[in-house]
Design an enzyme around this catalytic site. Structure first.
Site, PDB file in Angstrom:
ATOM      1  N   TYR A 191     -57.255  61.622   1.680  1.00 33.43           N
ATOM      2  CA  TYR A 191     -58.082  61.903   0.517  1.00 33.43           C
ATOM      3  C   TYR A 191     -58.437  63.386   0.514  1.00 33.43           C
ATOM      4  O   TYR A 191     -58.334  64.076   1.524  1.00 33.43           O
ATOM      5  CB  TYR A 191     -59.368  61.064   0.529  1.00 33.43           C
ATOM      6  CG  TYR A 191     -60.470  61.690   1.347  1.00 33.43           C
ATOM      7  CD1 TYR A 191     -61.483  62.421   0.731  1.00 33.43           C
ATOM      8  CD2 TYR A 191     -60.467  61.608   2.731  1.00 33.43           C
ATOM      9  CE1 TYR A 191     -62.470  63.034   1.478  1.00 33.43           C
ATOM     10  CE2 TYR A 191     -61.452  62.210   3.489  1.00 33.43           C
ATOM     11  CZ  TYR A 191     -62.449  62.925   2.869  1.00 33.43           C
ATOM     12  OH  TYR A 191     -63.411  63.548   3.609  1.00 33.43           O
ATOM     13  N   PHE A 477     -63.472  54.542   8.355  1.00 36.20           N
ATOM     14  CA  PHE A 477     -62.280  55.153   7.753  1.00 36.20           C
ATOM     15  C   PHE A 477     -61.280  55.491   8.852  1.00 36.20           C
ATOM     16  O   PHE A 477     -61.597  56.217   9.787  1.00 36.20           O
ATOM     17  CB  PHE A 477     -62.695  56.404   6.986  1.00 36.20           C
ATOM     18  CG  PHE A 477     -61.563  57.174   6.348  1.00 36.20           C
ATOM     19  CD1 PHE A 477     -60.459  56.523   5.826  1.00 36.20           C
ATOM     20  CD2 PHE A 477     -61.620  58.555   6.246  1.00 36.20           C
ATOM     21  CE1 PHE A 477     -59.426  57.231   5.229  1.00 36.20           C
ATOM     22  CE2 PHE A 477     -60.601  59.274   5.651  1.00 36.20           C
ATOM     23  CZ  PHE A 477     -59.499  58.612   5.137  1.00 36.20           C
ATOM     24  N   ASN A 479     -58.707  57.436   9.076  1.00 38.32           N
ATOM     25  CA  ASN A 479     -58.401  58.840   9.338  1.00 38.32           C
ATOM     26  C   ASN A 479     -59.531  59.568  10.064  1.00 38.32           C
ATOM     27  O   ASN A 479     -59.324  60.674  10.562  1.00 38.32           O
ATOM     28  CB  ASN A 479     -58.072  59.573   8.037  1.00 38.32           C
ATOM     29  CG  ASN A 479     -56.654  59.329   7.550  1.00 38.32           C
ATOM     30  OD1 ASN A 479     -56.401  59.337   6.362  1.00 38.32           O
ATOM     31  ND2 ASN A 479     -55.719  59.093   8.455  1.00 38.32           N
ATOM     32  N   TYR A 480     -60.731  58.966  10.094  1.00 40.34           N
ATOM     33  CA  TYR A 480     -61.822  59.492  10.930  1.00 40.34           C
ATOM     34  C   TYR A 480     -61.863  58.672  12.213  1.00 40.34           C
ATOM     35  O   TYR A 480     -62.844  58.013  12.527  1.00 40.34           O
ATOM     36  CB  TYR A 480     -63.170  59.378  10.210  1.00 40.34           C
ATOM     37  CG  TYR A 480     -63.370  60.290   9.035  1.00 40.34           C
ATOM     38  CD1 TYR A 480     -62.442  61.270   8.688  1.00 40.34           C
ATOM     39  CD2 TYR A 480     -64.512  60.187   8.254  1.00 40.34           C
ATOM     40  CE1 TYR A 480     -62.652  62.093   7.601  1.00 40.34           C
ATOM     41  CE2 TYR A 480     -64.733  61.021   7.159  1.00 40.34           C
ATOM     42  CZ  TYR A 480     -63.791  61.969   6.835  1.00 40.34           C
ATOM     43  OH  TYR A 480     -64.004  62.801   5.756  1.00 40.34           O
ATOM     44  N   ARG A 481     -60.799  58.711  12.955  1.00 39.77           N
ATOM     45  CA  ARG A 481     -60.595  57.840  14.117  1.00 39.77           C
ATOM     46  C   ARG A 481     -61.807  57.857  15.052  1.00 39.77           C
ATOM     47  O   ARG A 481     -62.322  58.917  15.403  1.00 39.77           O
ATOM     48  CB  ARG A 481     -59.359  58.297  14.881  1.00 39.77           C
ATOM     49  CG  ARG A 481     -58.991  57.417  16.036  1.00 39.77           C
ATOM     50  CD  ARG A 481     -58.263  56.174  15.597  1.00 39.77           C
ATOM     51  NE  ARG A 481     -56.914  56.478  15.166  1.00 39.77           N
ATOM     52  CZ  ARG A 481     -56.034  55.543  14.802  1.00 39.77           C
ATOM     53  NH1 ARG A 481     -56.369  54.284  14.813  1.00 39.77           N
ATOM     54  NH2 ARG A 481     -54.828  55.903  14.409  1.00 39.77           N
TER      55      ARG A 481
END
Length: 573
Positions: A191, A477, A479-481
């Protein structure tokens, strides 16, 4: 005097034990030799294969490994290192790497840009190999058909630049950091500051190429609807090696507007009122406007030796300054926006602005991968579905000041994000979410004590926010591991373990991802600490594959022959 046979048999037993240990835990040297010989079968230039495989004894091993480590927490002497780093140049190298790693029975980690916040793409407690895609970076922009084919090792900055090279009226909705790798970014959802107008990066993926567990190259048609759906937000590394994505370009206006407004809690600037209004405006306003809100504990300039909170609104408006100033005057008076606060520029100029380049910077700066650069960081995430009250915000300010370092990034949703179904892609966080929270803490100095201090701060603030964010599940989220929300263990790797984090990342879409994983990779070869588990949950991948067992038995038998000859030598010579 006759020799005793006891000594040779003692030596024999010791050697047997050593050999058994070496078979159970292959050395870096044995893996290198086996992998090199295997990979030569998958290229038209076998003599060049050694140039793309970096063993621990290679003089360039450390520089290749460290170039794309983006979190300094995972670049210490105690961090587990791969046995090999493989840097493919062509598709057969990647096919071979998958097949050879599977045959040897060793874990394969896949790295595109190295921005995984927990280092999952380049760290493991198991013996492992890194397949580093940084040289796999070709980008083909077809303006006539409004698409681009982007290889997984390209960076977002390179994507933006190559589009700008061909057209000044097209762009692509993706992340704000230009050094992020395409493979991980898109396969996790992706995003950026156009998501309210155009949605996620994966909403614009129309085709893809992937190497599956059998070493086959599959495009959208060949992989089928389910797998294509899974790699558009479900994490590509659970299903194979992403080679490329084909994405639709989006129209961007010739002139866009950016602005940045700062207000502090200690300066009587109505900062709390700003945040209250932001919650009611940012997710609901014109979908051409994206207003990110940063909240940070900083040193007060009013009261010395104390902390305060600073709020920063950073915005992109896909239109002119006059229009956005008028809009904000009506909807967001606490922002107090004037035309003097605004800067009009091209879309590519806004990409540079968001990446913290100055206004005189040329677009070519987006091609700089800025390797070997990382600070220490910890990130976590949450979703907010109802506005925070004034009392709740004041409590949050107090907790942030008490902790002293960890801040928030609020990213508004709404617009296109509310129009796309929650199961259109594996990314489920669509309608009903006002904004996403990123918990963010950075530091510059190494040391276990600092690591523990700052990561603990982020966890404490995350815990404090529990009453104010989504629940059942408390969403996160991909991608925010964040490994704090659950991991699998390679000893068990059960469905139950995977569901702990999987439902937080994917909500109801988790079950479909598990079914797809079970079909396309039933032995769970493609795995990591937060990968999608198989439906059976059996740890078949933790044990060696049948071919890998045969390879180890072959090595074992060759060593046994040598031992027998030594034994005969000792007894009879």
């Amino acid at each position: 005097m006759e020799k005793s046979c006891l000594l040779p048999f003692g030596i024999f037993l010791v050697l047997l034990l050593n050999i058994s240990a070496s078979v159970a835990a292959p050395t870096a040297e044995s893996v290198y030799i086996s992998f090199l010989q295997c990979l030569k079968n998958y290229t038209s230039s076998p003599d060049q294969v050694s140039n793309i495989i970096f063993a621990q004894t290679n003089a360039s091993f450390s520089s290749v490994l460290e170039a794309y480590i983006r979190n300094a927490r995972f670049n210490t002497t105690s961090t587990p290192k791969p046995l090999l780093v493989v840097t493919p140049l062509e598709e057969p190298h990647i096919q071979g790497a998958v097949i050879c790693a599977k045959n040897i029975g060793i874990q394969l980690k896949i790295r595109s840009g190295g921005h995984d916040y927990e280092g999952i793409s380049y760290v493991s407690d198991q013996p492992f190999i890194i397949l580093d895609m940084f040289q796999f970076r070709n980008i083909t922009v077809d303006v006539e058909n409004k698409v681009a084919v982007v290889q997984a090792g390209a960076t977002l900055g390179e994507v933006y630049y190559r589009i700008w090279e061909k057209s000044k009226v097209y762009g692509f909705p993706a992340g704000l950091c230009p050094t992020v790798g395409v493979g991980g970014h898109l396969s996790g959802g992706g995003y950026g500051n156009m998501l309210r107008k155009h949605g996620l990066s994966v909403d614009h993926v129309v085709d893809a190429k992937i190497v599956d567990v059998k070493g086959r190259i599959l495009d959208k048609e060949a992989m089928g609807e389910d797998l294509f759906w899974a790699i558009k937000g479900g994490g590509g590394a659970s299903f194979g090696v992403i080679l490329s994505y084909t994405v639709k370009l989006v129209l961007v206006p010739e002139v866009v507007t950016v602005f940045k407004i700062l207000k502090s809690l200690d300066k009587n600037e109505n900062m709390t009122e700003l945040v209250l209004q932001w919650q009611n405006v940012a997710p609901h306003t014109d979908d051409r406007l994206f207003m990110r809100l940063l909240l940070q504990p900083v040193s007060s300039k009013v009261v010395k030796k104390t902390k305060t909170i600073r709020a920063t609104v950073m915005a992109l408006f896909l239109g002119g300054a006059d229009e956005v100033v008028t809009l904000m005057g009506k909807e967001f008076p606490a922002l107090d926006l004037s035309k003097e606060n605004c800067t009009e520029m091209s879309w590519i100029g806004s990409v540079l602005w968001w990446a913290n380049f100055d206004n005189a910077t040329k677009p070519q700066a987006l091609l700089d991968r800025n390797v070997n650069s990382a600070n220490f960081l910890k990130r976590k995430s949450d979703y907010v579905q109802k506005p925070l009250s004034k009392v709740e915000l004041e409590g949050i300010w107090k907790k942030m000041i008490e902790l002293g370092k960890t801040g928030f990034v609020f990213n508004p949703y709404g617009g296109k994000m509310s129009e796309v179904s929650s199961d259109a892609t594996p990314f489920p966080h669509r309608a009903g979410n006002l904004f996403k929270i990123q918990y963010s803490v950075n530091w510059d100095e190494p040391g276990l004590e600092l690591d523990n201090n700052y990561t603990s701060q982020a966890r404490i603030l995350y815990s404090y926010m529990t009453p104010f964010v989504s629940s059942n599940p408390r969403s996160a989220f991909l991608n925010y591991r964040d490994l704090d929300i659950g991991t699998n263990s390679f000893g068990n790797n059960t469905y139950e373990e995977g569901a702990v984090y999987g439902i937080k990342y994917f909500n109801r879409n988790f079950e479909r991802l598990v079914k797809i994983k079970t079909v396309v990779d039933p032995e769970n070869f493609f795995r990591n600490e937060q990968s999608i588990p198989t439906q059976t949950g059996l740890d078949t991948a933790a044990s060696e594959s049948d071919a890998g067992k045969l390879l180890h038995l072959s090595l074992y038998w060759n060593l046994m022959v040598k031992v027998v000859w030594l034994l005969i030598f000792e007894v009879f010579i």
